[in-house]
Design an enzyme around this catalytic site. Structure first.
Site, PDB file in Angstrom:
ATOM      1  N   GLU A 184      13.585  10.859  25.322  1.00 29.97           N
ATOM      2  CA  GLU A 184      14.147  10.642  26.654  1.00 29.97           C
ATOM      3  C   GLU A 184      15.558  10.074  26.605  1.00 29.97           C
ATOM      4  O   GLU A 184      15.744   8.862  26.671  1.00 29.97           O
ATOM      5  CB  GLU A 184      13.257   9.648  27.415  1.00 29.97           C
ATOM      6  CG  GLU A 184      11.785   9.971  27.362  1.00 29.97           C
ATOM      7  CD  GLU A 184      11.151  10.011  28.738  1.00 29.97           C
ATOM      8  OE1 GLU A 184      11.888   9.918  29.734  1.00 29.97           O
ATOM      9  OE2 GLU A 184       9.929  10.132  28.805  1.00 29.97           O
TER      10      GLU A 184
ATOM     11  N   ASP B 181      -0.036   5.148   0.826  1.00 30.21           N
ATOM     12  CA  ASP B 181      -0.229   6.190   1.846  1.00 30.21           C
ATOM     13  C   ASP B 181      -0.268   5.608   3.257  1.00 30.21           C
ATOM     14  O   ASP B 181      -1.056   4.709   3.533  1.00 30.21           O
ATOM     15  CB  ASP B 181      -1.537   6.939   1.571  1.00 30.21           C
ATOM     16  CG  ASP B 181      -1.462   7.708   0.273  1.00 30.21           C
ATOM     17  OD1 ASP B 181      -0.920   8.814   0.288  1.00 30.21           O
ATOM     18  OD2 ASP B 181      -1.929   7.183  -0.767  1.00 30.21           O
TER      19      ASP B 181
ATOM     20  N   ASP C 125       0.877  -1.161   0.000  1.00 25.81           N
ATOM     21  CA  ASP C 125       0.000   0.000   0.000  1.00 25.81           C
ATOM     22  C   ASP C 125       0.928   1.229   0.000  1.00 25.81           C
ATOM     23  O   ASP C 125       2.105   1.100   0.336  1.00 25.81           O
ATOM     24  CB  ASP C 125      -0.861  -0.040   1.270  1.00 25.81           C
ATOM     25  CG  ASP C 125      -1.565   1.265   1.529  1.00 25.81           C
ATOM     26  OD1 ASP C 125      -2.322   1.695   0.643  1.00 25.81           O
ATOM     27  OD2 ASP C 125      -1.350   1.871   2.601  1.00 25.81           O
TER      28      ASP C 125
ATOM     29  N   LEU D 251      21.968   9.729  29.492  1.00 23.88           N
ATOM     30  CA  LEU D 251      23.405   9.863  29.245  1.00 23.88           C
ATOM     31  C   LEU D 251      24.132   8.870  30.158  1.00 23.88           C
ATOM     32  O   LEU D 251      23.895   8.877  31.378  1.00 23.88           O
ATOM     33  CB  LEU D 251      23.874  11.300  29.530  1.00 23.88           C
ATOM     34  CG  LEU D 251      23.582  12.347  28.440  1.00 23.88           C
ATOM     35  CD1 LEU D 251      22.123  12.429  28.066  1.00 23.88           C
ATOM     36  CD2 LEU D 251      24.102  13.722  28.866  1.00 23.88           C
TER      37      LEU D 251
HETATM   38  P1  ADP Z   1      12.211  14.500  34.278  1.00 27.37           P
HETATM   39  O1  ADP Z   1      10.978  13.672  34.407  1.00 27.37           O
HETATM   40  O2  ADP Z   1      11.999  15.937  34.612  1.00 27.37           O
HETATM   41  O3  ADP Z   1      12.874  14.334  32.957  1.00 27.37           O
HETATM   42  P2  ADP Z   1      14.147  12.681  35.401  1.00 27.37           P
HETATM   43  O4  ADP Z   1      13.910  11.975  36.693  1.00 27.37           O
HETATM   44  O5  ADP Z   1      14.033  11.894  34.163  1.00 27.37           O
HETATM   45  O6  ADP Z   1      13.186  13.945  35.397  1.00 27.37           O
HETATM   46  O7  ADP Z   1      15.565  13.337  35.517  1.00 27.37           O
HETATM   47  C1  ADP Z   1      16.094  13.974  34.407  1.00 27.37           C
HETATM   48  C2  ADP Z   1      17.065  15.096  34.763  1.00 27.37           C
HETATM   49  O8  ADP Z   1      18.159  14.594  35.505  1.00 27.37           O
HETATM   50  C3  ADP Z   1      17.656  15.617  33.484  1.00 27.37           C
HETATM   51  O9  ADP Z   1      16.886  16.670  32.955  1.00 27.37           O
HETATM   52  C4  ADP Z   1      19.035  16.085  33.917  1.00 27.37           C
HETATM   53  O10 ADP Z   1      18.965  17.441  34.306  1.00 27.37           O
HETATM   54  C5  ADP Z   1      19.349  15.226  35.124  1.00 27.37           C
HETATM   55  N1  ADP Z   1      20.344  14.170  34.870  1.00 27.37           N
HETATM   56  C6  ADP Z   1      21.330  13.849  35.754  1.00 27.37           C
HETATM   57  N2  ADP Z   1      22.081  12.828  35.269  1.00 27.37           N
HETATM   58  C7  ADP Z   1      21.551  12.470  34.086  1.00 27.37           C
HETATM   59  C8  ADP Z   1      21.917  11.491  33.104  1.00 27.37           C
HETATM   60  N3  ADP Z   1      22.955  10.666  33.286  1.00 27.37           N
HETATM   61  N4  ADP Z   1      21.181  11.413  31.978  1.00 27.37           N
HETATM   62  C9  ADP Z   1      20.124  12.231  31.800  1.00 27.37           C
HETATM   63  N5  ADP Z   1      19.741  13.178  32.670  1.00 27.37           N
HETATM   64  C10 ADP Z   1      20.441  13.323  33.818  1.00 27.37           C
HETATM   65  N1  RBF Z   2       9.164   2.906  28.331  1.00 27.14           N
HETATM   66  C1  RBF Z   2       8.278   1.946  27.951  1.00 27.14           C
HETATM   67  O1  RBF Z   2       7.114   2.038  28.268  1.00 27.14           O
HETATM   68  N2  RBF Z   2       8.680   0.877  27.191  1.00 27.14           N
HETATM   69  C2  RBF Z   2       9.968   0.717  26.812  1.00 27.14           C
HETATM   70  O2  RBF Z   2      10.260  -0.264  26.118  1.00 27.14           O
HETATM   71  C3  RBF Z   2      10.928   1.693  27.218  1.00 27.14           C
HETATM   72  N3  RBF Z   2      12.239   1.575  26.876  1.00 27.14           N
HETATM   73  C4  RBF Z   2      13.131   2.545  27.238  1.00 27.14           C
HETATM   74  C5  RBF Z   2      14.464   2.435  26.874  1.00 27.14           C
HETATM   75  C6  RBF Z   2      15.399   3.396  27.239  1.00 27.14           C
HETATM   76  C7  RBF Z   2      16.812   3.237  26.812  1.00 27.14           C
HETATM   77  C8  RBF Z   2      14.995   4.531  27.999  1.00 27.14           C
HETATM   78  C9  RBF Z   2      15.965   5.568  28.419  1.00 27.14           C
HETATM   79  C10 RBF Z   2      13.671   4.639  28.374  1.00 27.14           C
HETATM   80  C11 RBF Z   2      12.721   3.663  28.008  1.00 27.14           C
HETATM   81  N4  RBF Z   2      11.387   3.754  28.385  1.00 27.14           N
HETATM   82  C12 RBF Z   2      10.480   2.797  27.986  1.00 27.14           C
HETATM   83  C13 RBF Z   2      10.919   5.062  28.839  1.00 27.14           C
HETATM   84  C14 RBF Z   2      10.657   5.211  30.277  1.00 27.14           C
HETATM   85  O3  RBF Z   2       9.349   4.753  30.481  1.00 27.14           O
HETATM   86  C15 RBF Z   2      10.738   6.717  30.537  1.00 27.14           C
HETATM   87  O4  RBF Z   2      12.026   7.178  30.296  1.00 27.14           O
HETATM   88  C16 RBF Z   2      10.345   7.021  31.954  1.00 27.14           C
HETATM   89  O5  RBF Z   2       9.012   6.703  32.118  1.00 27.14           O
HETATM   90  C17 RBF Z   2      10.574   8.477  32.300  1.00 27.14           C
HETATM   91  O6  RBF Z   2       9.632   9.294  31.688  1.00 27.14           O
HETATM   92 MG    MG Z   3      13.157  12.398  32.037  1.00 23.91          MG
END
Ligand code: ADP
Ligand code: RBF
Ligand code: MG
Length: 429
Positions: free
Chosen positions: A359, A17, A15, A362
């Site tokens: 998301e 689209d 298909d 790092l």
């Molecule tokens: P949010 O729901 O606001 O994204 P998280 O619990 O996911 O909160 O935390 C994310 C924050 O943590 C990032 O925005 C960053 O400022 C900080 N942080 C600290 N270490 C790391 C890392 N290794 N990878 C990603 N974010 C990190």
């Molecule tokens: N969320 C899911 O619901 N299913 C997944 O398979 C899933 N895989 C992820 C893999 C990686 C490497 C990362 C960083 C996140 C993943 N998450 C997944 C997202 C996760 O639910 C989310 O980062 C947290 O809920 C924070 O918002």
């Molecule tokens: Mg986050």
């Protein structure tokens, strides 16, 4: 290894689209804005919903169904609605992107000399217009119209008496490919809509669905032989076709089959794997507040990027789990180096998020948050589709495993092909 021979496919029918090119959002928008001005009492949500359900049919038939669903008889006739929407849909010059994974799939099948046909509800004239869009020119110097060169046969909606969900167009495609009716089961059809799946199954074909409808409607694809999240996840060998050769195994990370994985080929898989992207993708923006779950609930912080300004870029990727590199290029953490990064780009099915999120995790420790600082992520490889899990522990375990895949893979051979991104690695670190 194979469970049955029924699925020994020898040719493929696509298909267009929503399956190979991403026209759906453009069409939906035209439909919504047209109907909104005609009937004030229907909400945008209702129009979007109805428009989705009508997908896959020929334009007039879709318009008839749409008028019925939204009770538009007092304000417009189906043919007139079609004309009005058509005026908004001048394809010439606008950008129609490929669906993620479409070109990889077409290129591979072509190289393996698998006969291919296009079976689209679009009329020949409309198809010609769509092929004048600028979709592929920007990335790889190819023209949108080059898409047609993959096919041994092209069948359009105006060449049949009845459109999908009637099987006629698939019968025509088979005829043009030289496949006998009794061999219909040897044709593998790719479809994105329930109407298209019904048509393919009524023709007796083997049908793979890659839904373009929202997740809550996935029940509508029950008739398909297999449902995939995106074209990136297709296992062609499950259908007796040649197996993709571009997945790379990470031999230090063992593969464990997820619940609900129906694929035959994964039964024999031993190791985790990844797929290097043909074109790396740079996503840059300020780090925003996410759902507040990452660190608290999972012990995995993710530095979310805003999807809105990055929409065009992330539409090039199938929702899923990716890895690559990240650097912080403004704020206090500027010039802290390049960090291996694993990320999810999608809807987090475990949490059933309604909005897409980016998301990146790092893979190193930071002592402080870096909200509002500029993060630049280079997406290099695809690992898997997003999944649901029965427990939060399983989700955590899976994400940690993704991180190992990323670390191992980036130690291995991903460096090749990074040459053209030299500037990214050298600037601002
Ligand atoms: P949010 O729901 O606001 O994204 P998280 O619990 O996911 O909160 O935390 C994310 C924050 O943590 C990032 O925005 C960053 O400022 C900080 N942080 C600290 N270490 C790391 C890392 N290794 N990878 C990603 N974010 C990190
Ligand atoms: N969320 C899911 O619901 N299913 C997944 O398979 C899933 N895989 C992820 C893999 C990686 C490497 C990362 C960083 C996140 C993943 N998450 C997944 C997202 C996760 O639910 C989310 O980062 C947290 O809920 C924070 O918002
Ligand atoms: Mg986050």
């Amino acid at each position: 290894m194979r469970e049955n021979d029924e699925n020994e496919c020898c040719c493929v029918i696509f298909d267009l689209d929503g399956t190979l090119i991403n026209t759906e959002a453009i069409v939906d928008e035209a439909v919504v804005s047209t109907i909104k001005t005609m009937k004030k009492s229907v909400s945008e949500r209702e129009i979007f919903d109805a428009a989705e359900d009508c997908r896959g049919q020929r334009p007039l038939e879709a318009s008839v169904e749409l008028c019925e669903k939204l009770s538009l008889h007092d304000v417009v006739k189906p043919a007139e609605l079609l004309t009005k929407c058509g005026e908004k849909l001048q394809w010439d010059g606008i950008d129609i992107p490929d669906m993620p994974g479409a070109v990889r799939l077409l290129e591979f099948l072509k190289r393996k000399k698998v006969p291919m046909a296009l079976a689209t509800s679009t009329s020949r004239k409309e198809l010609e217009k769509k092929m004048k869009s600028t979709g592929r020119t920007s990335d790889d110097g190819k023209h949108r119209g080059d898409l047609l060169s993959y096919f041994d046969a092209i069948c359009c909606g105006d060449e049949v008496a009845k459109g999908k969900p009637d099987p006629e167009i698939f019968h025509l495609a088979m005829e043009r490919l030289g496949v006998k009716r009794e061999d219909a089961g040897r044709c593998l059809v790719f479809e994105d809509t329930p109407h298209g799946v019904s048509a393919a199954k009524a023709a007796g074909c083997c049908c793979v669905a890659v839904p373009s409808l929202r997740r809550e409607k996935f029940d509508m694809y029950k008739g398909a032989d297999r449902v995939y999240h995106s074209l990136m996840d297709i296992e062609l060998e499950d259908f007796g076709l040649p197996k993709f050769e571009d997945w790379k195994e990470v031999k230090t990370v063992e593969f464990v089959k997820e619940d609900g994985d129906a694929s035959l080929s994964s039964q024999t898989r031993k190791y985790e794997r990844f797929l290097k992207l043909d074109a790396f993708l740079e996503l840059t923006g300020p780090v925003i507040r996410g759902f507040g779950r990452g660190s608290k609930m999972l012990g995995i912080p993710t530095a979310n990027l805003d999807v809105v300004p990055l929409k065009q870029q992330i539409d090039k990727l199938a929702p899923g789990i990716y890895f690559g590199f990240a650097k912080i290029s403004s704020g206090k953490h500027k010039s802290t180096g390049i960090h291996r990064t694993v990320m999810s780009i999608g809807y987090n099915p475990f949490f059933n998020d309604k909005r897409k999120s980016i998301e990146p995790w790092l893979l190193r420790e930071f002592e402080e948050d870096f909200y509002d600082e500029t993060l630049s992520v280079l997406v290099c490889a695809y690992v898997r589709a997003e999944c649901n899990f029965t427990t939060v522990e399983n989700l955590i375990e899976r994400i940690r495993k993704d991180a190992r895949v990323c670390e191992e893979a980036l130690d291995l051979d991903l460096v090749e092909g990074l040459d053209s991104w030299k500037h990214w690695f050298e600037d601002d670190v």
